[in-house]
Design a protein around this motif. Structure first.
Motif, PDB file in Angstrom:
ATOM      1  N   HIS A   1      -2.896 -16.850 -28.202  1.00 51.49           N
ATOM      2  CA  HIS A   1      -3.693 -17.079 -26.992  1.00 51.49           C
ATOM      3  C   HIS A   1      -2.949 -16.599 -25.744  1.00 51.49           C
ATOM      4  O   HIS A   1      -3.297 -16.979 -24.625  1.00 51.49           O
ATOM      5  CB  HIS A   1      -4.031 -18.567 -26.863  1.00 51.49           C
ATOM      6  CG  HIS A   1      -4.693 -19.149 -28.068  1.00 51.49           C
ATOM      7  ND1 HIS A   1      -5.957 -18.766 -28.480  1.00 51.49           N
ATOM      8  CD2 HIS A   1      -4.252 -20.056 -28.982  1.00 51.49           C
ATOM      9  CE1 HIS A   1      -6.280 -19.431 -29.587  1.00 51.49           C
ATOM     10  NE2 HIS A   1      -5.269 -20.212 -29.906  1.00 51.49           N
ATOM     11  N   GLY A   2      -1.924 -15.783 -25.960  1.00 50.14           N
ATOM     12  CA  GLY A   2      -1.123 -15.292 -24.840  1.00 50.14           C
ATOM     13  C   GLY A   2      -1.873 -14.296 -23.971  1.00 50.14           C
ATOM     14  O   GLY A   2      -3.011 -13.893 -24.262  1.00 50.14           O
ATOM     15  N   THR A   3      -1.217 -13.875 -22.912  1.00 51.10           N
ATOM     16  CA  THR A   3      -1.820 -12.954 -21.948  1.00 51.10           C
ATOM     17  C   THR A   3      -2.059 -11.581 -22.568  1.00 51.10           C
ATOM     18  O   THR A   3      -1.186 -11.028 -23.241  1.00 51.10           O
ATOM     19  CB  THR A   3      -0.892 -12.789 -20.727  1.00 51.10           C
ATOM     20  OG1 THR A   3      -0.665 -14.077 -20.149  1.00 51.10           O
ATOM     21  CG2 THR A   3      -1.512 -11.866 -19.688  1.00 51.10           C
ATOM     22  N   VAL A   4      -3.229 -11.028 -22.353  1.00 54.23           N
ATOM     23  CA  VAL A   4      -3.520  -9.659 -22.780  1.00 54.23           C
ATOM     24  C   VAL A   4      -2.810  -8.708 -21.829  1.00 54.23           C
ATOM     25  O   VAL A   4      -3.044  -8.746 -20.617  1.00 54.23           O
ATOM     26  CB  VAL A   4      -5.037  -9.389 -22.792  1.00 54.23           C
ATOM     27  CG1 VAL A   4      -5.307  -7.910 -23.069  1.00 54.23           C
ATOM     28  CG2 VAL A   4      -5.733 -10.264 -23.837  1.00 54.23           C
ATOM     29  N   ASN A  40     -12.215   7.923 -30.806  1.00 55.53           N
ATOM     30  CA  ASN A  40     -13.670   7.784 -30.768  1.00 55.53           C
ATOM     31  C   ASN A  40     -14.102   6.324 -30.724  1.00 55.53           C
ATOM     32  O   ASN A  40     -14.076   5.623 -31.737  1.00 55.53           O
ATOM     33  CB  ASN A  40     -14.286   8.482 -31.991  1.00 55.53           C
ATOM     34  CG  ASN A  40     -15.757   8.797 -31.796  1.00 55.53           C
ATOM     35  OD1 ASN A  40     -16.375   8.355 -30.843  1.00 55.53           O
ATOM     36  ND2 ASN A  40     -16.320   9.561 -32.714  1.00 55.53           N
ATOM     37  N   GLU A  41     -14.469   5.849 -29.542  1.00 53.47           N
ATOM     38  CA  GLU A  41     -15.030   4.500 -29.350  1.00 53.47           C
ATOM     39  C   GLU A  41     -14.101   3.407 -29.910  1.00 53.47           C
ATOM     40  O   GLU A  41     -14.516   2.564 -30.702  1.00 53.47           O
ATOM     41  CB  GLU A  41     -16.411   4.395 -30.005  1.00 53.47           C
ATOM     42  CG  GLU A  41     -17.517   5.122 -29.271  1.00 53.47           C
ATOM     43  CD  GLU A  41     -18.012   4.361 -28.033  1.00 53.47           C
ATOM     44  OE1 GLU A  41     -17.612   3.196 -27.848  1.00 53.47           O
ATOM     45  OE2 GLU A  41     -18.779   4.954 -27.253  1.00 53.47           O
ATOM     46  N   VAL A  42     -12.854   3.444 -29.492  1.00 50.71           N
ATOM     47  CA  VAL A  42     -11.869   2.470 -29.996  1.00 50.71           C
ATOM     48  C   VAL A  42     -11.700   1.337 -28.986  1.00 50.71           C
ATOM     49  O   VAL A  42     -11.562   1.582 -27.778  1.00 50.71           O
ATOM     50  CB  VAL A  42     -10.509   3.144 -30.269  1.00 50.71           C
ATOM     51  CG1 VAL A  42      -9.466   2.107 -30.685  1.00 50.71           C
ATOM     52  CG2 VAL A  42     -10.655   4.213 -31.348  1.00 50.71           C
ATOM     53  N   THR A  43     -11.697   0.118 -29.499  1.00 47.83           N
ATOM     54  CA  THR A  43     -11.535  -1.076 -28.673  1.00 47.83           C
ATOM     55  C   THR A  43     -10.560  -2.048 -29.328  1.00 47.83           C
ATOM     56  O   THR A  43     -10.699  -2.344 -30.518  1.00 47.83           O
ATOM     57  CB  THR A  43     -12.888  -1.790 -28.461  1.00 47.83           C
ATOM     58  OG1 THR A  43     -13.778  -0.930 -27.730  1.00 47.83           O
ATOM     59  CG2 THR A  43     -12.709  -3.097 -27.685  1.00 47.83           C
ATOM     60  N   PHE A  44      -9.566  -2.503 -28.588  1.00 49.46           N
ATOM     61  CA  PHE A  44      -8.688  -3.580 -29.056  1.00 49.46           C
ATOM     62  C   PHE A  44      -7.883  -4.118 -27.887  1.00 49.46           C
ATOM     63  O   PHE A  44      -7.747  -3.472 -26.849  1.00 49.46           O
ATOM     64  CB  PHE A  44      -7.746  -3.117 -30.187  1.00 49.46           C
ATOM     65  CG  PHE A  44      -6.830  -1.971 -29.835  1.00 49.46           C
ATOM     66  CD1 PHE A  44      -5.669  -2.173 -29.099  1.00 49.46           C
ATOM     67  CD2 PHE A  44      -7.128  -0.678 -30.266  1.00 49.46           C
ATOM     68  CE1 PHE A  44      -4.819  -1.128 -28.785  1.00 49.46           C
ATOM     69  CE2 PHE A  44      -6.292   0.381 -29.950  1.00 49.46           C
ATOM     70  CZ  PHE A  44      -5.131   0.162 -29.211  1.00 49.46           C
ATOM     71  N   ASP A  45      -7.358  -5.326 -28.053  1.00 47.28           N
ATOM     72  CA  ASP A  45      -6.451  -5.946 -27.089  1.00 47.28           C
ATOM     73  C   ASP A  45      -5.079  -6.136 -27.724  1.00 47.28           C
ATOM     74  O   ASP A  45      -4.983  -6.390 -28.925  1.00 47.28           O
ATOM     75  CB  ASP A  45      -6.964  -7.322 -26.634  1.00 47.28           C
ATOM     76  CG  ASP A  45      -8.166  -7.230 -25.708  1.00 47.28           C
ATOM     77  OD1 ASP A  45      -8.407  -6.143 -25.152  1.00 47.28           O
ATOM     78  OD2 ASP A  45      -8.862  -8.252 -25.547  1.00 47.28           O
ATOM     79  N   ILE A  46      -4.040  -6.035 -26.931  1.00 47.87           N
ATOM     80  CA  ILE A  46      -2.682  -6.352 -27.371  1.00 47.87           C
ATOM     81  C   ILE A  46      -2.129  -7.412 -26.422  1.00 47.87           C
ATOM     82  O   ILE A  46      -2.194  -7.253 -25.202  1.00 47.87           O
ATOM     83  CB  ILE A  46      -1.777  -5.110 -27.377  1.00 47.87           C
ATOM     84  CG1 ILE A  46      -2.303  -4.082 -28.394  1.00 47.87           C
ATOM     85  CG2 ILE A  46      -0.334  -5.489 -27.694  1.00 47.87           C
ATOM     86  CD1 ILE A  46      -1.519  -2.779 -28.420  1.00 47.87           C
ATOM     87  N   ARG A  47      -1.593  -8.481 -27.007  1.00 52.66           N
ATOM     88  CA  ARG A  47      -1.102  -9.596 -26.199  1.00 52.66           C
ATOM     89  C   ARG A  47       0.401  -9.499 -25.967  1.00 52.66           C
ATOM     90  O   ARG A  47       1.119  -8.810 -26.681  1.00 52.66           O
ATOM     91  CB  ARG A  47      -1.464 -10.928 -26.868  1.00 52.66           C
ATOM     92  CG  ARG A  47      -2.970 -11.119 -26.989  1.00 52.66           C
ATOM     93  CD  ARG A  47      -3.370 -12.491 -27.503  1.00 52.66           C
ATOM     94  NE  ARG A  47      -4.816 -12.585 -27.606  1.00 52.66           N
ATOM     95  CZ  ARG A  47      -5.627 -12.899 -26.596  1.00 52.66           C
ATOM     96  NH1 ARG A  47      -5.101 -13.193 -25.411  1.00 52.66           N
ATOM     97  NH2 ARG A  47      -6.933 -12.952 -26.764  1.00 52.66           N
ATOM     98  N   GLU A  48       0.836 -10.210 -24.958  1.00 56.58           N
ATOM     99  CA  GLU A  48       2.241 -10.213 -24.587  1.00 56.58           C
ATOM    100  C   GLU A  48       3.124 -10.596 -25.773  1.00 56.58           C
ATOM    101  O   GLU A  48       2.863 -11.586 -26.456  1.00 56.58           O
ATOM    102  CB  GLU A  48       2.466 -11.204 -23.450  1.00 56.58           C
ATOM    103  CG  GLU A  48       3.871 -11.220 -22.896  1.00 56.58           C
ATOM    104  CD  GLU A  48       4.010 -12.180 -21.732  1.00 56.58           C
ATOM    105  OE1 GLU A  48       5.002 -12.058 -20.987  1.00 56.58           O
ATOM    106  OE2 GLU A  48       3.126 -13.048 -21.551  1.00 56.58           O
ATOM    107  N   GLY A  49       4.136  -9.777 -26.045  1.00 60.93           N
ATOM    108  CA  GLY A  49       5.077 -10.063 -27.120  1.00 60.93           C
ATOM    109  C   GLY A  49       4.671  -9.552 -28.480  1.00 60.93           C
ATOM    110  O   GLY A  49       5.450  -9.647 -29.439  1.00 60.93           O
ATOM    111  N   GLU A  50       3.488  -8.975 -28.614  1.00 61.56           N
ATOM    112  CA  GLU A  50       3.069  -8.435 -29.916  1.00 61.56           C
ATOM    113  C   GLU A  50       3.859  -7.176 -30.240  1.00 61.56           C
ATOM    114  O   GLU A  50       4.244  -6.405 -29.360  1.00 61.56           O
ATOM    115  CB  GLU A  50       1.570  -8.114 -29.924  1.00 61.56           C
ATOM    116  CG  GLU A  50       0.683  -9.292 -30.201  1.00 61.56           C
ATOM    117  CD  GLU A  50      -0.724  -8.885 -30.606  1.00 61.56           C
ATOM    118  OE1 GLU A  50      -1.027  -8.938 -31.819  1.00 61.56           O
ATOM    119  OE2 GLU A  50      -1.517  -8.521 -29.717  1.00 61.56           O
TER     120      GLU A  50
END
Length: 260
Positions: free
Chosen positions: A14-17, A59-69
């Motif tokens: 649940h960390g910061t994106v 091509n139409e890529v979506t994702f989030d990476i969080r702090e420390g990943e």
């Protein structure tokens, strides 16, 4: 083969994106011909379609990476993973969608990127570190440590156009890790150095991870990926086809069953 992982802290789900990739598209032109003669032969042989076809490398890529990943971008050659890393770093601009990043980014995207060939290693340390966001005072304070890490000796005062690829790597990595980045991007570049320097680089990456920094790495070295990453994103033909635990991503890349 079971690979011993680095002892790294767990990531807060649940960390910061810190990186947001939103419906990203990057388009390139595939040139089928480079001369009038080739164009004439193309037409005479009845080839149809545009001689300069466009294709989506991402091509139409979506994702989030969080702090420390610690995230590995995986895929076969031409899958779009290195293009994705360049889009995250800001080296490339997307044709559609957006990339948002929070914090200082340091990237080893290409050997010698950001170096001026006619300047010495010393001058390029100041130039490259300034590009990465350091003040002159910060660079001067850390210069001795950068010089020691790079291990290029008297070549620090030689024009970098005379450097080998390995010397470029040493200096580029030394500068990047001393910028105190929140986000560290690495693209296959560790494969250039000798084994001793690779281990030194990996140890520095481990230290960054222990400090809670975010890591995004492109590599075909699956054993190394298994050691340092906790998440794997697989690209194929510009599409994201998997996003999950790195051990599962490595199994897929090796053609193994996820049940094994």
């Amino acid at each position: 083969m079971k690979v011993k992982k680095f002892d790294l802290p767990p990531v807060n789900p649940h960390g910061t994106v810190v990186i947001r990739v939103d419906r990203l598209i990057k388009r390139f032109v595939l040139r089928h011909t480079r001369s009038m003669k080739e164009a004439f032969i193309w037409l005479v042989n009845g080839r149809k379609g545009d001689l300069n076809e466009k294709f989506n490398a991402v091509n139409e890529v979506t994702f989030d990476i969080r702090e420390g990943e610690r995230v590995a971008l995986l895929g076969k050659n031409g899958s779009g993973k290195s293009t994705m890393l360049k889009l995250i770093s800001g080296v490339m601009v997307p044709d559609s969608g957006r990339v948002l990043a929070r914090g200082r980014i340091a990237g080893l995207i290409e050997v010698g990127a950001g170096f001026h060939p006619d300047l010495t290693g010393r001058d390029n340390v100041y130039l490259n570190a300034a590009i990465l966001g350091m003040s002159k005072e910060e660079i001067t304070e850390k210069f001795a440590s950068i010089e020691e890490f790079a291990e290029i000796g008297d070549f620090m005062d030689t024009e970098v156009k005379f450097y080998s690829s390995g010397m470029y790597l040493r200096l580029a990595f030394a500068v990047a890790v001393h910028t105190d980045p929140e986000i560290f991007l690495v693209d296959e570049i560790l494969a250039v150095g000798d084994e001793k320097f690779q281990k030194k680089c990996l140890e520095r990456i481990r230290q960054l991870c222990l400090e809670g920094k975010t890591l995004v790495v492109v590599s075909h070295e699956l054993d190394m990926i298994s050691k340092i990453c906790d998440r794997g994103i697989i690209m194929d033909g510009g599409h994201m086809v998997f996003d999950g635990p790195v051990d599962d991503a490595v199994k897929i890349m090796r053609g193994e069953s996820l049940d094994s």
